[in-house]
Design a protein around this motif. Structure first.
Motif, short mmCIF file in Angstrom:
data_model
loop_
_atom_site.label_atom_id
_atom_site.label_comp_id
_atom_site.label_asym_id
_atom_site.label_seq_id
_atom_site.Cartn_x
_atom_site.Cartn_y
_atom_site.Cartn_z
N VAL A 51 0.83 -1.20 0.00
CA VAL A 51 0.00 0.00 0.00
C VAL A 51 0.87 1.25 0.00
O VAL A 51 0.66 2.19 -0.79
CB VAL A 51 -0.94 -0.01 1.22
CG1 VAL A 51 -1.62 1.35 1.39
CG2 VAL A 51 -1.99 -1.10 1.08
N VAL A 52 1.87 1.28 0.88
CA VAL A 52 2.75 2.45 0.96
C VAL A 52 3.51 2.64 -0.35
O VAL A 52 3.64 3.75 -0.86
CB VAL A 52 3.74 2.28 2.14
CG1 VAL A 52 4.78 3.40 2.13
CG2 VAL A 52 2.99 2.27 3.46
N LEU A 53 4.00 1.53 -0.91
CA LEU A 53 4.74 1.60 -2.17
C LEU A 53 3.86 2.14 -3.29
O LEU A 53 4.27 3.01 -4.07
CB LEU A 53 5.27 0.21 -2.53
CG LEU A 53 5.99 0.09 -3.88
CD1 LEU A 53 7.29 0.88 -3.86
CD2 LEU A 53 6.26 -1.37 -4.22
N ALA A 54 2.64 1.62 -3.40
CA ALA A 54 1.75 2.04 -4.48
C ALA A 54 1.40 3.52 -4.37
O ALA A 54 1.43 4.25 -5.37
CB ALA A 54 0.47 1.19 -4.44
N LEU A 55 1.07 3.98 -3.16
CA LEU A 55 0.73 5.38 -3.00
C LEU A 55 1.93 6.29 -3.25
O LEU A 55 1.78 7.38 -3.80
CB LEU A 55 0.17 5.62 -1.59
CG LEU A 55 -1.20 5.00 -1.30
CD1 LEU A 55 -1.62 5.28 0.13
CD2 LEU A 55 -2.25 5.54 -2.27
N SER A 56 3.11 5.83 -2.86
CA SER A 56 4.31 6.64 -3.08
C SER A 56 4.58 6.81 -4.57
O SER A 56 4.87 7.91 -5.05
CB SER A 56 5.52 5.99 -2.40
OG SER A 56 5.32 5.88 -1.01
N ILE A 57 4.49 5.70 -5.31
CA ILE A 57 4.75 5.77 -6.75
C ILE A 57 3.70 6.62 -7.45
O ILE A 57 4.01 7.44 -8.32
CB ILE A 57 4.79 4.35 -7.36
CG1 ILE A 57 5.96 3.57 -6.78
CG2 ILE A 57 4.90 4.42 -8.88
CD1 ILE A 57 6.00 2.12 -7.21
N ALA A 58 2.43 6.43 -7.05
CA ALA A 58 1.36 7.23 -7.66
C ALA A 58 1.56 8.71 -7.38
O ALA A 58 1.31 9.56 -8.24
CB ALA A 58 0.01 6.76 -7.13
N SER A 59 2.03 9.04 -6.19
CA SER A 59 2.27 10.44 -5.84
C SER A 59 3.42 11.01 -6.64
O SER A 59 3.36 12.14 -7.12
CB SER A 59 2.56 10.56 -4.34
OG SER A 59 1.46 10.11 -3.58
N VAL A 60 4.50 10.21 -6.79
CA VAL A 60 5.65 10.67 -7.58
C VAL A 60 5.23 10.92 -9.02
O VAL A 60 5.68 11.87 -9.67
CB VAL A 60 6.79 9.64 -7.51
CG1 VAL A 60 7.89 9.98 -8.51
CG2 VAL A 60 7.36 9.60 -6.09
N GLN A 61 4.39 10.05 -9.54
CA GLN A 61 3.89 10.26 -10.90
C GLN A 61 3.18 11.60 -11.04
O GLN A 61 3.12 12.17 -12.12
CB GLN A 61 2.91 9.15 -11.29
CG GLN A 61 3.56 7.83 -11.64
CD GLN A 61 2.51 6.84 -12.07
OE1 GLN A 61 1.83 6.24 -11.26
NE2 GLN A 61 2.36 6.70 -13.37
N GLY A 62 2.63 12.05 -9.96
CA GLY A 62 1.90 13.31 -10.01
C GLY A 62 0.43 13.14 -10.28
O GLY A 62 -0.32 14.12 -10.28
N GLY A 63 0.00 11.89 -10.50
CA GLY A 63 -1.41 11.67 -10.80
C GLY A 63 -2.31 11.99 -9.64
O GLY A 63 -3.24 12.79 -9.75
N LEU A 64 -2.03 11.38 -8.48
CA LEU A 64 -2.89 11.63 -7.33
C LEU A 64 -2.61 12.98 -6.71
O LEU A 64 -3.52 13.63 -6.20
CB LEU A 64 -2.69 10.52 -6.29
CG LEU A 64 -3.23 9.15 -6.70
CD1 LEU A 64 -3.01 8.15 -5.58
CD2 LEU A 64 -4.71 9.22 -7.05
N LEU A 65 -1.36 13.41 -6.73
CA LEU A 65 -1.07 14.72 -6.16
C LEU A 65 -1.80 15.82 -6.91
O LEU A 65 -2.20 16.83 -6.34
CB LEU A 65 0.45 14.98 -6.20
CG LEU A 65 1.28 14.21 -5.17
CD1 LEU A 65 2.75 14.55 -5.32
CD2 LEU A 65 0.81 14.52 -3.75
N GLY A 66 -1.97 15.62 -8.22
CA GLY A 66 -2.68 16.62 -9.00
C GLY A 66 -4.15 16.70 -8.64
O GLY A 66 -4.81 17.70 -8.91
#
Length: 213
Positions: A51-66
Motif C-alpha cells: 500500500v505504501v509503495l503504491a501510494l508513493s509511486i502514484a504520488s511521484v507520478q503526479g497523478g494523485l497529487l494533482g
C-alpha cells in the motif's frame, strides 16, 4: 448539497479513469517486486508495504497529487482513484507473489557458474575421475589485439589438457587459461567450456611480439 447526487456518476467515472491511469505503474512495480522477492528469498512482502509503495509511486507520478486540490479534495473522485490504485497494486502483488512461489527454482547465478561436467565424459584413473579437454571450433582472435600467427593458432587447436573432473566448469576454464598463458606466453586468453569438455578459445598473441591495436 443537492448537486452532489447528480454529479456522483460523473465523479465515479472520473475516479475510475484516474485510478486506472495512475495505477498502472504502481501495479507493475508491486507485481514485479512481489515476484522477485518471493522467488529469490521465499518471503512475502506485507500488504501494508504494498500500500505504501503504491501510494508513493502514484504520488511521484503526479497523478494523485494533482487531484489533491481544495476544489475536489472532498469529492468522491479522489477516494475512488485511491481505492482503484490500491486494488490494482494489491492484486498485481498477489499474482506476482503466487508466481514466485510456484515457479521452480531451477537456476541461480551461483549454480550457473558451478556447473560440472557430464558424467559420460569423465574417465576414471584409479579412483580419481579425470577429463581430457580439447578445443572445439576455430581459435578466435581476441578483440583489440593483433591476430594470432598461423603456427600459434595451430598449436592451440592441437592442444589438450587433462584435469580433475570434480571441479566446476569455471575452475576448469581458469586452469586452462593459466596453462595457456604459461605455455604460450599469451597476452590474454578466454576459455568457455561446455559440459562435454569442449573448450572454445579466444586468445591474444604474446605481448612481446606485436603491439596492441
Amino acid at each position: 448539497m443537492q448537486s452532489i447526487p447528480g454529479n456522483l456518476p460523473v465523479e465515479v467515472l472520473l475516479g475510475l479513469y484516474l485510478g486506472l491511469l495512475t495505477g498502472i505503474v504502481p501495479a507493475f512495480v508491486a507485481g514485479s517486486l512481489g515476484f522477485l522477492v518471493r522467488y529469490f528469498t521465499g518471503v512475502t512482502i506485507p500488504g501494508f508495504g504494498v500500500v505504501v509503495l503504491a501510494l508513493s509511486i502514484a504520488s511521484v507520478q503526479g497523478g494523485l497529487l494533482g487531484l489533491v486540490e481544495p476544489t475536489i479534495a472532498q469529492s468522491p473522485r479522489l477516494l475512488i482513484a485511491v481505492l482503484v490504485v490500491l486494488m490494482l497494486a494489491l492484486y498485481a502483488h498477489n499474482q506476482g507473489d503466487k508466481l514466485g512461489a510456484e515457479l521452480p527454482r531451477r537456476l541461480s547465478f551461483t549454480r550457473l557458474r558451478q556447473r560440472t561436467l557430464s558424467a559420460d565424459v569423465v574417465e576414471l584413473v584409479g579412483s580419481v575421475g579425470q577429463v581430457t579437454v580439447r578445443p572445439t571450433g576455430e581459435i578466435r582472435d581476441m578483440e583489440g589485439y593483433p591476430p594470432l600467427s598461423p603456427s600459434l593458432r595451430e598449436a592451440l587447436k592441437a592442444g589438450s589438457w587433462r584435469l580433475p573432473a570434480d571441479l566446476p566448469l569455471s575452475e576448469l576454464e581458469a586452469r586452462i587459461e593459466e596453462r595457456l598463458r604459461t605455455d604460450h606466453d599469451l597476452a590474454d586468453v578466454d576459455i568457455a567450456m561446455d559440459e562435454r569438455g569442449r573448450a572454445t578459445i579466444v586468445a591474444a598473441p604474446p605481448s612481446g611480439t606485436l603491439s596492441r591495436h
